[in-house]
Design a protein around this motif. Structure first.
Motif, PDB file in Angstrom:
ATOM      1  N   CYS A   1       0.832  -1.218   0.000  1.00 19.35           N
ATOM      2  CA  CYS A   1       0.000   0.000   0.000  1.00 19.35           C
ATOM      3  C   CYS A   1       0.859   1.257   0.000  1.00 19.35           C
ATOM      4  O   CYS A   1       0.368   2.351  -0.256  1.00 19.35           O
ATOM      5  CB  CYS A   1      -0.887   0.040   1.247  1.00 19.35           C
ATOM      6  SG  CYS A   1      -2.129  -1.261   1.302  1.00 19.35           S
TER       7      CYS A   1
ATOM      8  N   TYR B   1       3.340   2.964  -1.805  1.00 18.67           N
ATOM      9  CA  TYR B   1       4.044   3.017  -3.082  1.00 18.67           C
ATOM     10  C   TYR B   1       4.439   4.441  -3.464  1.00 18.67           C
ATOM     11  O   TYR B   1       4.850   4.683  -4.576  1.00 18.67           O
ATOM     12  CB  TYR B   1       3.186   2.357  -4.192  1.00 18.67           C
ATOM     13  CG  TYR B   1       1.753   2.843  -4.249  1.00 18.67           C
ATOM     14  CD1 TYR B   1       1.429   4.033  -4.893  1.00 18.67           C
ATOM     15  CD2 TYR B   1       0.742   2.122  -3.630  1.00 18.67           C
ATOM     16  CE1 TYR B   1       0.121   4.494  -4.922  1.00 18.67           C
ATOM     17  CE2 TYR B   1      -0.573   2.575  -3.656  1.00 18.67           C
ATOM     18  CZ  TYR B   1      -0.875   3.755  -4.302  1.00 18.67           C
ATOM     19  OH  TYR B   1      -2.159   4.210  -4.318  1.00 18.67           O
ATOM     20  N   ARG B   2       4.291   5.372  -2.518  1.00 14.29           N
ATOM     21  CA  ARG B   2       4.694   6.754  -2.787  1.00 14.29           C
ATOM     22  C   ARG B   2       5.509   7.341  -1.645  1.00 14.29           C
ATOM     23  O   ARG B   2       5.167   7.176  -0.479  1.00 14.29           O
ATOM     24  CB  ARG B   2       3.455   7.634  -3.042  1.00 14.29           C
ATOM     25  CG  ARG B   2       2.804   7.345  -4.379  1.00 14.29           C
ATOM     26  CD  ARG B   2       1.501   8.073  -4.530  1.00 14.29           C
ATOM     27  NE  ARG B   2       0.551   7.617  -3.512  1.00 14.29           N
ATOM     28  CZ  ARG B   2      -0.709   8.044  -3.426  1.00 14.29           C
ATOM     29  NH1 ARG B   2      -1.169   8.939  -4.287  1.00 14.29           N
ATOM     30  NH2 ARG B   2      -1.495   7.578  -2.482  1.00 14.29           N
TER      31      ARG B   2
ATOM     32  N   ILE C   1       3.635   7.226   2.162  1.00 15.35           N
ATOM     33  CA  ILE C   1       2.223   7.336   2.529  1.00 15.35           C
ATOM     34  C   ILE C   1       1.450   6.279   1.762  1.00 15.35           C
ATOM     35  O   ILE C   1       1.855   5.881   0.669  1.00 15.35           O
ATOM     36  CB  ILE C   1       1.693   8.767   2.292  1.00 15.35           C
ATOM     37  CG1 ILE C   1       0.350   8.969   2.998  1.00 15.35           C
ATOM     38  CG2 ILE C   1       1.598   9.094   0.788  1.00 15.35           C
ATOM     39  CD1 ILE C   1       0.110  10.370   3.476  1.00 15.35           C
ATOM     40  N   ASP C   2       0.357   5.787   2.353  1.00 19.67           N
ATOM     41  CA  ASP C   2      -0.343   4.659   1.735  1.00 19.67           C
ATOM     42  C   ASP C   2      -1.393   5.110   0.721  1.00 19.67           C
ATOM     43  O   ASP C   2      -1.580   6.309   0.491  1.00 19.67           O
ATOM     44  CB  ASP C   2      -0.951   3.743   2.805  1.00 19.67           C
ATOM     45  CG  ASP C   2      -2.132   4.375   3.496  1.00 19.67           C
ATOM     46  OD1 ASP C   2      -2.161   5.617   3.604  1.00 19.67           O
ATOM     47  OD2 ASP C   2      -3.031   3.639   3.928  1.00 19.67           O
ATOM     48  N   ASP C   3      -2.037   4.132   0.110  1.00 20.68           N
ATOM     49  CA  ASP C   3      -2.968   4.367  -1.003  1.00 20.68           C
ATOM     50  C   ASP C   3      -3.997   5.458  -0.701  1.00 20.68           C
ATOM     51  O   ASP C   3      -4.156   6.394  -1.474  1.00 20.68           O
ATOM     52  CB  ASP C   3      -3.653   3.051  -1.444  1.00 20.68           C
ATOM     53  CG  ASP C   3      -4.082   2.170  -0.279  1.00 20.68           C
ATOM     54  OD1 ASP C   3      -4.316   2.709   0.824  1.00 20.68           O
ATOM     55  OD2 ASP C   3      -4.189   0.957  -0.479  1.00 20.68           O
ATOM     56  N   ASP C   4      -4.702   5.332   0.430  1.00 22.24           N
ATOM     57  CA  ASP C   4      -5.728   6.341   0.724  1.00 22.24           C
ATOM     58  C   ASP C   4      -5.207   7.470   1.624  1.00 22.24           C
ATOM     59  O   ASP C   4      -5.993   8.303   2.098  1.00 22.24           O
ATOM     60  CB  ASP C   4      -7.001   5.699   1.288  1.00 22.24           C
ATOM     61  CG  ASP C   4      -6.744   4.892   2.540  1.00 22.24           C
ATOM     62  OD1 ASP C   4      -5.562   4.717   2.909  1.00 22.24           O
ATOM     63  OD2 ASP C   4      -7.717   4.431   3.158  1.00 22.24           O
ATOM     64  N   GLN C   5      -3.888   7.504   1.799  1.00 28.12           N
ATOM     65  CA  GLN C   5      -3.210   8.597   2.510  1.00 28.12           C
ATOM     66  C   GLN C   5      -3.739   8.804   3.929  1.00 28.12           C
ATOM     67  O   GLN C   5      -3.926   9.941   4.356  1.00 28.12           O
ATOM     68  CB  GLN C   5      -3.273   9.902   1.700  1.00 28.12           C
ATOM     69  CG  GLN C   5      -2.622   9.766   0.318  1.00 28.12           C
ATOM     70  CD  GLN C   5      -2.139  11.092  -0.255  1.00 28.12           C
ATOM     71  OE1 GLN C   5      -1.794  12.025   0.476  1.00 28.12           O
ATOM     72  NE2 GLN C   5      -2.072  11.191  -1.578  1.00 28.12           N
TER      73      GLN C   5
END
Lengths: 161, 161
Positions: free
Chosen positions: A119, A121-122, B92-96
């Motif tokens: 999750c 990936y940024r 930071i994750d997918d849904d931040q």
């Protein structure tokens, strides 16, 4: 179900921090946060929650069972996608209010509903880098492991604004 | 303070999941959970929280600044103990709504107030193992890196029952 597993009552700080009784603390919503990492790579896969039943089931099965806050159900990870998380190690922290799961992911190895492996990936630039680049996120994974449409179809996206 | 750093507003799921704008979601208490791992070993060191100001300060300094829920103050980790966490990567994750900090710990390398290297120094048996051994916790670290009394003196123990 899970009638065999009982948690200890929390009686003293020493018992909780230095003892060998499992005496987890659930928050006001009955949940405990769970950090899930890949057993081999150490990569952070997920941050999720368990309630008492989910933690008991995870211990019983040796597979990750979470509590889905968005769907308000027990969530045996991989039941839809096939990407079951086999628990290689389950650890608890000093004050027993957080769980660390170290898992092997079955199937393609992805853990993120967006289709990436992790999750996370940024990357956010920090310190001096921020001054140069600003806050623009940098992708650390560039290819998806699966197409979410193929796996989840029309199921609602769990991301909430 | 931190006046230079601004987060983006959350407008669409696509922006949040696939975009390069930092648009973190803080919960009803104004907090975002943070998972902190050792950059080199991948070991889980801490699970903590940041508020908006703590996240901005962490980005600015390149050192971990948390929000202490027990003390209700900004908490520049290492200010008391010297065990500052230098941020090597902030993800930071997918849904931040979750932060992953990958850090180098200065000083002795310990992160846990009990004196162990990691807060996660006890393992819970799962699956078949539980049936054999019961739920008794197994210590994965047997020696403390420091004596908490030397470092924290008479400061109150943060563990709550």
């Amino acid at each position: 179900m899970s009638e065999g597993i009982q948690f200890a009552a929390r009686t003293t700080v020493e018992q909780v921090e230095e003892g060998n009784e499992l005496a987890p603390k659930f928050d006001q919503d009955g949940l405990i946060p769970v950090v899930t990492t890949d057993y081999t790579s150490g990569e952070l896969l997920m941050h999720a929650y368990m309630n008492e039943e989910a933690l008991k089931k995870t211990i019983e099965l040796g597979e990750a069972v979470y509590w889905s806050r968005s769907r308000q159900v027990l969530w045996h990870k991989g039941a839809t996608s096939g990407l079951v998380q086999k628990v290689k190690a389950l650890l608890i922290d000093d004050d027993q209010d957080t769980i660390w799961l170290r898992v092997d992911v079955m199937g393609g190895g992805a853990s993120c509903h967006v289709g990436y492996r992790s999750c996370f990936y940024r990357r956010v630039p920090v310190g001096e880098e921020t001054k140069e680049k600003g806050l623009s996120l940098e992708f650390t994974e560039t290819e998806k492991v699966f197409d979410p449409k193929d796996v989840y179809g029309d199921a609602p996206n769990p991301t909430k604004l």
